[in-house]
Design an enzyme around this catalytic site. Sequence first.
Site, PDB file in Angstrom:
ATOM      1  CB  THR A  40      30.453 -28.225 -19.014  1.00  0.00           C
ATOM      2  OG1 THR A  40      29.917 -27.038 -19.287  1.00  0.00           O
ATOM      3  CG2 THR A  40      30.885 -29.049 -20.345  1.00  0.00           C
TER       4      THR A  40
ATOM      5  CG  HIS B  25      25.737 -26.260 -27.596  1.00  0.00           C
ATOM      6  ND1 HIS B  25      27.032 -25.959 -26.974  1.00  0.00           N
ATOM      7  CD2 HIS B  25      25.361 -25.255 -28.098  1.00  0.00           C
ATOM      8  CE1 HIS B  25      27.107 -24.672 -27.513  1.00  0.00           C
ATOM      9  NE2 HIS B  25      26.010 -24.219 -28.145  1.00  0.00           N
TER      10      HIS B  25
ATOM     11  CE1 TYR C 287      30.846 -27.416 -29.279  1.00  0.00           C
ATOM     12  CE2 TYR C 287      30.519 -28.771 -31.295  1.00  0.00           C
ATOM     13  CZ  TYR C 287      29.934 -28.426 -29.928  1.00  0.00           C
ATOM     14  OH  TYR C 287      29.003 -29.123 -29.557  1.00  0.00           O
TER      15      TYR C 287
ATOM     16  CD  GLU D  16      26.403 -21.532 -29.979  1.00  0.00           C
ATOM     17  OE1 GLU D  16      27.222 -21.794 -29.420  1.00  0.00           O
ATOM     18  OE2 GLU D  16      25.257 -21.550 -29.304  1.00  0.00           O
TER      19      GLU D  16
ATOM     20  CG  ASN E 238      27.778 -32.076 -22.281  1.00  0.00           C
ATOM     21  OD1 ASN E 238      26.612 -32.458 -22.339  1.00  0.00           O
ATOM     22  ND2 ASN E 238      28.572 -31.360 -21.796  1.00  0.00           N
TER      23      ASN E 238
ATOM     24  CE  LYS F 123      27.221 -30.899 -27.169  1.00  0.00           C
ATOM     25  NZ  LYS F 123      28.488 -30.903 -26.283  1.00  0.00           N
TER      26      LYS F 123
END
Length: 149
Positions: A93, A117, A51, A128, A114, A11
């Site tokens: 997480t 993923h 998401y 995904e 975070n 991310k």
Amino acid sequence: MALERTYVMLKPGVLSRRIVGEIISRIERKGFDIVGLKIMRISRDLAEQHYAEHRDKPFFCGLIEYITSEPVVAMVLEGDNSVKMMRLLCGATSPEEALPGTIRGDYAMHTNFNIIHASDSSEAAAREIGLFFRPDELVDWSNENRNWI
């Protein structure tokens, strides 16, 4: 063991912190094969598709803002039980619950920021991968070391 593919995204913030190589090195040392890899900016539309299951949650807008703020590193990994194994390598997480030795335990400070993923199921991985990679962007190759990992 079941050979499968999973989707992983480093991310925003990972590039600016200059830790992309460290994280990818950990993924490779674990034994995953990288079959797709790219740096990209995620559009708002793609982020909302990715998401979608969080749309009604209070953190959704902040999540979309964060994930579209800077480039990400998108990857498709292949390996034995890759979905479960990658989730274990990532850690919990919540960074305060992530154990030392996991990626989140070693590099993440805040849940809202975070750093990684990883798909949470084979079905999510397939969805995904389809969102972030065209079939011609994935490279099948034979890892002759697979039996030793």
